[in-house]
Write a protein that holds these residues in place. Structure first.
Motif, mmCIF file in Angstrom:
data_model
loop_
_atom_site.group_PDB
_atom_site.id
_atom_site.type_symbol
_atom_site.label_atom_id
_atom_site.label_comp_id
_atom_site.label_asym_id
_atom_site.label_seq_id
_atom_site.Cartn_x
_atom_site.Cartn_y
_atom_site.Cartn_z
ATOM 1 N N TYR A 1 67.795 30.932 70.707
ATOM 2 C CA TYR A 1 66.651 30.028 70.871
ATOM 3 C C TYR A 1 65.581 30.672 71.732
ATOM 4 C CZ TYR A 1 69.393 26.072 69.066
ATOM 5 O OH TYR A 1 70.139 25.226 68.273
ATOM 6 N N PRO A 2 64.297 30.595 71.315
ATOM 7 C CA PRO A 2 63.807 30.183 70.003
ATOM 8 C C PRO A 2 64.412 31.060 68.905
ATOM 9 C CG PRO A 2 61.989 30.404 71.577
ATOM 10 C CD PRO A 2 63.208 30.959 72.233
ATOM 11 N N SER A 3 64.439 30.538 67.676
ATOM 12 C CA SER A 3 65.113 31.236 66.578
ATOM 13 C C SER A 3 64.345 32.485 66.147
ATOM 14 C CB SER A 3 65.240 30.300 65.375
ATOM 15 O OG SER A 3 63.952 30.059 64.828
ATOM 16 N N ALA A 4 65.061 33.370 65.453
ATOM 17 C CA ALA A 4 64.435 34.584 64.904
ATOM 18 C C ALA A 4 63.294 34.207 63.961
ATOM 19 C CB ALA A 4 65.480 35.410 64.179
ATOM 20 N N VAL B 1 62.549 25.961 69.635
ATOM 21 C CA VAL B 1 63.393 25.326 70.649
ATOM 22 C C VAL B 1 63.146 26.062 71.955
ATOM 23 C CG1 VAL B 1 65.778 25.005 71.445
ATOM 24 C CG2 VAL B 1 65.156 24.466 69.074
ATOM 25 N N GLY B 2 62.879 25.302 73.024
ATOM 26 C CA GLY B 2 62.553 25.897 74.313
ATOM 27 C C GLY B 2 61.132 25.528 74.694
ATOM 28 N N ILE B 3 60.513 26.427 75.449
ATOM 29 C CA ILE B 3 59.123 26.223 75.874
ATOM 30 C C ILE B 3 58.196 26.917 74.878
ATOM 31 C CG2 ILE B 3 57.424 27.007 77.611
ATOM 32 C CD1 ILE B 3 58.931 24.656 78.698
ATOM 33 N N LEU B 4 57.108 26.245 74.517
ATOM 34 C CA LEU B 4 56.057 26.850 73.692
ATOM 35 C C LEU B 4 54.730 26.628 74.415
ATOM 36 C CD1 LEU B 4 55.554 28.114 70.751
ATOM 37 C CD2 LEU B 4 54.756 25.837 70.149
ATOM 38 N N ALA B 5 54.057 27.730 74.743
ATOM 39 C CA ALA B 5 52.743 27.616 75.380
ATOM 40 C C ALA B 5 51.687 27.697 74.287
ATOM 41 C CB ALA B 5 52.542 28.756 76.377
ATOM 42 N N VAL B 6 50.840 26.676 74.201
ATOM 43 C CA VAL B 6 49.803 26.614 73.161
ATOM 44 C C VAL B 6 48.440 26.766 73.830
ATOM 45 C CG1 VAL B 6 48.860 25.269 71.249
ATOM 46 C CG2 VAL B 6 51.293 25.032 71.842
ATOM 47 N N GLU B 7 47.770 27.891 73.533
ATOM 48 C CA GLU B 7 46.447 28.150 74.119
ATOM 49 C C GLU B 7 45.375 27.623 73.168
ATOM 50 O OE1 GLU B 7 45.902 32.113 75.728
ATOM 51 O OE2 GLU B 7 48.078 32.358 75.822
ATOM 52 N N LEU B 8 44.402 26.917 73.729
ATOM 53 C CA LEU B 8 43.418 26.180 72.918
ATOM 54 C C LEU B 8 41.989 26.440 73.373
ATOM 55 C CD1 LEU B 8 45.338 22.825 73.424
ATOM 56 C CD2 LEU B 8 45.286 24.031 71.238
ATOM 57 N N PHE B 9 41.054 26.267 72.453
ATOM 58 C CA PHE B 9 39.623 26.243 72.779
ATOM 59 C C PHE B 9 39.110 24.822 72.608
ATOM 60 C CE2 PHE B 9 39.756 30.688 70.881
ATOM 61 C CZ PHE B 9 39.642 31.343 72.099
ATOM 62 N N GLN B 10 38.293 24.365 73.545
ATOM 63 C CA GLN B 10 37.524 23.129 73.359
ATOM 64 C C GLN B 10 36.110 23.571 73.028
ATOM 65 O OE1 GLN B 10 37.016 20.775 76.916
ATOM 66 N NE2 GLN B 10 35.660 19.308 75.920
ATOM 67 N N THR B 11 35.653 23.291 71.793
ATOM 68 C CA THR B 11 34.332 23.759 71.367
ATOM 69 C C THR B 11 33.239 22.858 71.947
ATOM 70 O OG1 THR B 11 34.228 22.393 69.385
ATOM 71 C CG2 THR B 11 35.338 24.521 69.161
ATOM 72 N N HIS B 12 31.997 23.261 71.741
ATOM 73 C CA HIS B 12 30.873 22.487 72.288
ATOM 74 C C HIS B 12 30.758 21.108 71.641
ATOM 75 C CE1 HIS B 12 29.402 25.320 75.175
ATOM 76 N NE2 HIS B 12 29.568 26.287 74.293
ATOM 77 N N ARG C 1 67.021 23.439 79.881
ATOM 78 C CA ARG C 1 67.490 22.158 79.338
ATOM 79 C C ARG C 1 67.368 22.174 77.812
ATOM 80 N NH1 ARG C 1 66.512 16.910 82.470
ATOM 81 N NH2 ARG C 1 66.720 17.428 84.671
ATOM 82 N N ALA C 2 66.252 22.710 77.310
ATOM 83 C CA ALA C 2 66.002 22.708 75.864
ATOM 84 C C ALA C 2 66.985 23.599 75.117
ATOM 85 C CB ALA C 2 64.572 23.132 75.578
ATOM 86 N N ILE C 3 67.158 24.847 75.577
ATOM 87 C CA ILE C 3 68.020 25.769 74.815
ATOM 88 C C ILE C 3 69.496 25.369 74.893
ATOM 89 C CG2 ILE C 3 66.375 27.705 74.960
ATOM 90 C CD1 ILE C 3 68.245 29.000 77.060
ATOM 91 N N LEU C 4 69.856 24.556 75.910
ATOM 92 C CA LEU C 4 71.237 24.071 76.025
ATOM 93 C C LEU C 4 71.401 22.670 75.412
ATOM 94 C CD1 LEU C 4 72.072 25.336 79.636
ATOM 95 C CD2 LEU C 4 72.661 26.408 77.449
ATOM 96 N N ASN C 5 70.329 22.180 74.788
ATOM 97 C CA ASN C 5 70.324 20.867 74.130
ATOM 98 C C ASN C 5 70.665 19.726 75.094
ATOM 99 O OD1 ASN C 5 69.689 19.391 71.882
ATOM 100 N ND2 ASN C 5 71.661 19.628 70.871
#
Length: 385
Positions: free
Chosen positions: A96-99, A250-261, A295-299
């Protein structure tokens, strides 16, 4: 349920850098056994894991043999041998996260095409297998300057990303597969940390706002909560949840975003692991991102993602002009300021812009925390002796 605590159950971590070290704070807290693989004999993780193996993360046999020895395998860096992970999964090993998730994220071109096919908002782009094909497309006027060039593989922390303003800027680009992406004029760069366990429980942390260093293309400040309207924050968290669901990570996912004008939310890129934009959570949140990843990878049941206080994180990077044995100038001065906690990553050698640590500043008032962060930034210097 497995008995993870005070037993022989072992988590394997691919990568022994600072993210692994901070994950080990949590495995130590819960007395969970760990085994770490890293090519650097002086990796930051070495002091905290139960067993350390020196070896290449990209070598099939090394990763495969390492994975055979542990019960659950995770990683703190994307540059690992995915074929080895796939074989381990086929043989029944928990990864986790999976291949499959890592495959979709590891290559930036594949990642962008994944957003497109899953209806996830992102900047327009084209993928090119060679620099030659990109150059020909520019000659045909398929791209207008400026645009953003990204190498499909191996880029991080501002490496493998360039703003192309004219033909001259193309010359130093390496001969690699790449994407040419529309340059988005944005109001804010935001990020959302999402956590998901195998049962499909999903939680998001409050939206953070990132302030960047003008030259190094590295984050200078991460501010939580972001100083944006609630409607924008809700929209950003909803987009991040959609990304999480699509990747089935599964686990942590960091999502980087733009807020447009015009207040659109676009996904820039993701990282399937604990992330710089989530470090504020160590002091600022009820459950920090590293414990949450565990916690996530150990369910296990996911913890609360609420903030206790406002927090600002300052990256400590090597000063320009200094290379060698690290020295943290004025560290004791910043420790006398209210709500300030330094984290030193354990890298003995500094070099310009290398991430050496971070400092969290917490305060009920986010603007006060931001003012103190400025003081911290001015005072502490990462230099060499």
């Amino acid at each position: 349920m497995n008995n993870y605590f005070s037993s022989d159950f072992t988590i394997g971590i691919l990568g022994g850098g600072q993210l692994g070290k901070m994950l080990l704070y949590e495995t130590r807290k819960y007395d969970i056994r760990t085994h770490v693989l890293d090519p650097n004999p002086q990796a930051p993780c070495k002091i905290s894991c139960n067993k350390f193996t020196e070896g290449s993360l990209m070598d099939y046999e090394t990763v495969y043999n390492f994975g055979k020895q542990v019960d659950v395998l995770t990683f703190e860096i994307e540059a690992v041998n995915v074929e080895a992970l796939e074989t381990l999964e086929k043989e029944g090993k928990t990864v986790y996260p999976s291949a499959q998730t890592l495959r979709k994220i590891q290559n930036k071109g594949v990642q962008k095409e994944f957003y497109e096919s899953n209806g996830i908002p992102t900047a327009q782009f084209k993928r090119y297998e060679t620099k030659q094909l990109l150059t020909e497309a520019i000659v045909r006027k398929e791209h207008s300057f400026p645009f953003v060039w990204k190498s499909c593989e191996g880029g991080y922390d501002g490496k493998g990303v360039s703003v192309i303003r004219d033909d001259e800027d193309l010359i130093p680009l390496p001969e690699v597969s790449c994407i040419a992406e529309e340059m988005i004029p944005f109001k804010n760069e935001l990020a959302v940390i999402v956590v998901r366990n195998p049962k499909g429980d999903v939680k998001t942390y409050p939206v953070v706002e990132m302030e960047f260093h003008p030259e190094a293309n590295q984050v200078e400040y991460v501010i939580c909560p972001a100083r944006i309207e609630k409607t924008i924050a809700d929209k950003a968290r909803a987009v991040a949840k959609k990304v999480s669901k699509s990747f089935e990570h599964v686990g942590i996912l960091a999502v980087e975003l733009f807020q447009t004008h015009n207040d659109e939310i676009l996904v820039n890129e993701v990282a399937p692991r604990p992330h710089n934009s989530g470090h504020f959570s160590i002091e600022g949140s009820f459950t920090n991102q590293f414990e949450q990843h565990l916690r996530a990878i150990l369910n296990l049941t996911l913890g609360s993602t609420k903030s206790k206080v406002g927090s600002v994180m300052v990256n400590l990077v090597g000063e320009e002009g200094y290379t060698g044995q690290v020295y943290y100038e004025n560290i004791e001065n910043i420790m006398s300021l209210n709500g300030v906690t330094p984290h030193i990553y354990g890298k003995r050698e500094t070099r310009p812009f290398r991430k050496m640590g971070h400092v969290t500043i917490i305060d009920e008032d986010i603007n006060e925390a931001r003012r103190v962060a400025e003081k911290v930034k001015q005072k502490i210097k990462v230099i060499s002796k």
